[in-house]
Design a protein around this motif. Structure first.
Motif, mmCIF file in Angstrom:
data_model
loop_
_atom_site.group_PDB
_atom_site.id
_atom_site.type_symbol
_atom_site.label_atom_id
_atom_site.label_comp_id
_atom_site.label_asym_id
_atom_site.label_seq_id
_atom_site.Cartn_x
_atom_site.Cartn_y
_atom_site.Cartn_z
ATOM 1 N N GLY A 49 16.541 -65.959 -62.948
ATOM 2 C CA GLY A 49 16.351 -65.055 -61.818
ATOM 3 C C GLY A 49 14.916 -64.862 -61.387
ATOM 4 O O GLY A 49 14.537 -63.774 -60.949
ATOM 5 N N LEU A 50 14.114 -65.920 -61.472
ATOM 6 C CA LEU A 50 12.698 -65.797 -61.137
ATOM 7 C C LEU A 50 12.289 -66.728 -59.995
ATOM 8 O O LEU A 50 11.118 -66.972 -59.761
ATOM 9 C CB LEU A 50 11.854 -66.106 -62.390
ATOM 10 N N SER A 51 13.252 -67.213 -59.247
ATOM 11 C CA SER A 51 12.957 -68.207 -58.210
ATOM 12 C C SER A 51 11.996 -67.689 -57.154
ATOM 13 O O SER A 51 11.160 -68.445 -56.627
ATOM 14 C CB SER A 51 14.260 -68.669 -57.545
ATOM 15 N N GLU A 52 12.086 -66.377 -56.837
ATOM 16 C CA GLU A 52 11.214 -65.850 -55.781
ATOM 17 C C GLU A 52 9.749 -65.825 -56.192
ATOM 18 O O GLU A 52 8.855 -65.714 -55.342
ATOM 19 C CB GLU A 52 11.658 -64.433 -55.389
ATOM 20 N N ALA A 53 9.476 -65.949 -57.489
ATOM 21 C CA ALA A 53 8.092 -65.928 -57.974
ATOM 22 C C ALA A 53 7.705 -67.248 -58.621
ATOM 23 O O ALA A 53 6.720 -67.317 -59.362
ATOM 24 C CB ALA A 53 7.906 -64.794 -58.978
ATOM 25 N N ILE A 54 8.439 -68.320 -58.314
ATOM 26 C CA ILE A 54 8.240 -69.580 -59.013
ATOM 27 C C ILE A 54 6.847 -70.159 -58.822
ATOM 28 O O ILE A 54 6.312 -70.847 -59.703
ATOM 29 C CB ILE A 54 9.317 -70.604 -58.583
ATOM 30 N N ASP A 55 6.208 -69.871 -57.690
ATOM 31 C CA ASP A 55 4.887 -70.427 -57.415
ATOM 32 C C ASP A 55 3.798 -69.359 -57.351
ATOM 33 O O ASP A 55 2.719 -69.600 -56.799
ATOM 34 C CB ASP A 55 4.919 -71.227 -56.103
ATOM 35 N N ARG A 56 4.078 -68.187 -57.927
ATOM 36 C CA ARG A 56 3.050 -67.155 -58.030
ATOM 37 C C ARG A 56 2.337 -67.269 -59.371
ATOM 38 O O ARG A 56 2.977 -67.554 -60.394
ATOM 39 C CB ARG A 56 3.668 -65.756 -57.902
ATOM 40 N N PRO A 57 1.033 -67.048 -59.436
ATOM 41 C CA PRO A 57 0.329 -67.098 -60.722
ATOM 42 C C PRO A 57 0.927 -66.080 -61.700
ATOM 43 O O PRO A 57 1.297 -64.964 -61.307
ATOM 44 C CB PRO A 57 -1.114 -66.747 -60.360
ATOM 45 N N LEU A 58 1.010 -66.464 -62.956
ATOM 46 C CA LEU A 58 1.571 -65.561 -63.964
ATOM 47 C C LEU A 58 0.791 -64.256 -64.053
ATOM 48 O O LEU A 58 1.350 -63.213 -64.396
ATOM 49 C CB LEU A 58 1.574 -66.265 -65.329
ATOM 50 N N ALA A 59 -0.491 -64.277 -63.738
ATOM 51 C CA ALA A 59 -1.315 -63.074 -63.795
ATOM 52 C C ALA A 59 -0.846 -62.010 -62.815
ATOM 53 O O ALA A 59 -1.122 -60.821 -62.997
ATOM 54 C CB ALA A 59 -2.779 -63.420 -63.516
ATOM 55 N N THR A 60 -0.132 -62.421 -61.758
ATOM 56 C CA THR A 60 0.315 -61.458 -60.747
ATOM 57 C C THR A 60 1.713 -60.915 -61.039
ATOM 58 O O THR A 60 2.206 -60.075 -60.295
ATOM 59 C CB THR A 60 0.326 -62.119 -59.350
ATOM 60 N N LEU A 61 2.350 -61.391 -62.112
ATOM 61 C CA LEU A 61 3.716 -60.992 -62.411
ATOM 62 C C LEU A 61 3.752 -59.814 -63.379
ATOM 63 O O LEU A 61 2.846 -59.631 -64.190
ATOM 64 C CB LEU A 61 4.491 -62.174 -63.009
ATOM 65 N N SER A 62 4.834 -59.052 -63.303
ATOM 66 C CA SER A 62 5.028 -57.939 -64.221
ATOM 67 C C SER A 62 5.375 -58.456 -65.611
ATOM 68 O O SER A 62 5.684 -59.642 -65.797
ATOM 69 C CB SER A 62 6.155 -57.034 -63.720
ATOM 70 N N LYS A 63 5.344 -57.553 -66.599
ATOM 71 C CA LYS A 63 5.707 -57.918 -67.964
ATOM 72 C C LYS A 63 7.126 -58.487 -68.013
ATOM 73 O O LYS A 63 7.375 -59.511 -68.661
ATOM 74 C CB LYS A 63 5.606 -56.686 -68.855
ATOM 75 N N GLY A 64 8.058 -57.842 -67.322
ATOM 76 C CA GLY A 64 9.432 -58.329 -67.311
ATOM 77 C C GLY A 64 9.559 -59.703 -66.696
ATOM 78 O O GLY A 64 10.335 -60.543 -67.180
ATOM 79 N N MET A 65 8.799 -59.984 -65.642
ATOM 80 C CA MET A 65 8.860 -61.301 -65.002
ATOM 81 C C MET A 65 8.246 -62.369 -65.907
ATOM 82 O O MET A 65 8.736 -63.502 -65.962
ATOM 83 C CB MET A 65 8.156 -61.249 -63.650
ATOM 84 N N ARG A 66 7.184 -62.014 -66.628
ATOM 85 C CA ARG A 66 6.605 -62.985 -67.577
ATOM 86 C C ARG A 66 7.569 -63.255 -68.723
ATOM 87 O O ARG A 66 7.632 -64.379 -69.249
ATOM 88 C CB ARG A 66 5.258 -62.490 -68.094
#
Length: 321
Positions: A119-136
């Motif tokens: 369930g992370l397709s919407e953030a597939i090309d965002r840098p990991l640094a910009t993601l929340s703990k749950g998304m990481r």
């Protein structure tokens, strides 16, 4: 699927896992223990990152350390957060797949499929640094399942997540476990319960209990809980307590204190409150024994060794690395 026979791992003079013997078949298994109990060391042995100092570890019938055939069938999601923050989830998971032998095109396809699965397709090309703990955490999970392993090993996968993210991640892991084998380590019993997993309980590097959730609860409930009371007339209250047939042990604690062991703490607490009111005894404190996870493990050690609570507590403390 997982077999350890008298497995011991030493770090110098520190014991990580101590003479552990356990056999786990295919399915969902939870490894439960407080911090420092030896869970991560055990997972290191299972995933071939560590070689046992003594004893034998076999996964799928083979020793995993340095064994590419076995390691290719294992997916591992470590407890620590991702240190790489500049890469995107697509780049990170593709990199892991390249390490496992996929070519660039196949790695990108498998990475996209795994990221969509968590369930992370919407953030597939965002840098990991910009993601929340749950998304990481989702990105880590994608990396551990992208090569379609037969055994997925998760180390404290829900730590640091908010309730919604934890609920969603539990649902994803349950979906995975419906068709593959899973070993998940946690220090929280309710997380293991949510996965409908069998339990192996580890404390001080030793296996102290194993079975399903109901069996573990039955083991814990088979030992007396302790209730602590403070009253103006503890002698009269003790006499009233003994009339209910719920008391396993009783001792006075100072001039006003009373400690009662019972296998039915709720029933005894209700009985004591009623008795105090009827006998007009001032009851200032009624406190159930420690129900924390540490206390549960101490009680399991007590049952495992067949010794008294005070000795079990000291023995458990001594056993911890």
């Amino acid at each position: 699927m997982i077999s350890l026979h008298h497995a011991t791992k030493l770090y110098g003079t520190v014991i990580g896992v101590n003479d552990l013997t356990v056999d786990l078949g295919p399915g969902v298994h939870g490894l439960l223990g407080p911090n420092g109990a030896g869970k991560t060391t055990l997972l290191g042995l299972v995933t071939g990152q560590l070689r046992p100092t003594m004893g034998r570890v076999e996964i799928f019938g083979e020793r995993p350390f340095g064994n590419r055939r076995v390691l290719a069938r294992i997916g591992y999601c470590p407890a620590g957060d991702l240190l790489e923050r500049r890469a995107t989830p697509r780049e990170w998971v593709s990199y892991l797949l390249r390490l496992s032998g996929r070519d660039a095109a196949a790695a990108r396809r498998a990475a996209a499929a795994a990221i969509e699965r968590v369930g992370l397709s919407e953030a597939i090309d965002r840098p990991l640094a910009t993601l929340s703990k749950g998304m990481r955490q989702r990105a880590k999970l994608a990396g551990s399942i992208a090569h379609e392993p037969d055994l997925l090993v998760l180390d404290e996968p829900f730590i640091g997540l908010d309730p919604m993210a934890r609920h969603e991640l539990v649902a994803m892991v349950r979906e995975w476990a419906s068709s593959r084998s899973l070993l998940v380590a946690s220090h929280l019993l309710h997380e293991i319960e949510a996965l409908d997993a069998g339990l192996a309980v580890i404390l001080g590097g030793r296996l102290v209990a194993s079975g399903d959730v109901e069996e573990i609860h039955a083991l814990v409930d088979s030992l007396p809980a302790e209730i602590h009371l403070e009253a103006d007339e503890p002698g009269r209250l003790a006499a009233a307590a003994c009339r209910g047939g719920l008391v396993d042990s009783l001792r006075f604690d100072g001039a006003t204190g009373l400690r009662i062991g019972t296998r039915q703490p709720r029933a005894l607490a209700s009985h004591l409150a009623t008795a105090a009111a009827e006998e007009r005894i001032t009851l200032r404190v009624l406190h159930a024994g420690d129900r924390s996870l540490e206390a549960v493990f101490d009680r399991l050690v007590q049952l495992h060794r067949g010794i008294g609570p005070a000795v079990a507590k000291a023995a458990a403390m001594e056993a911890r690395p």
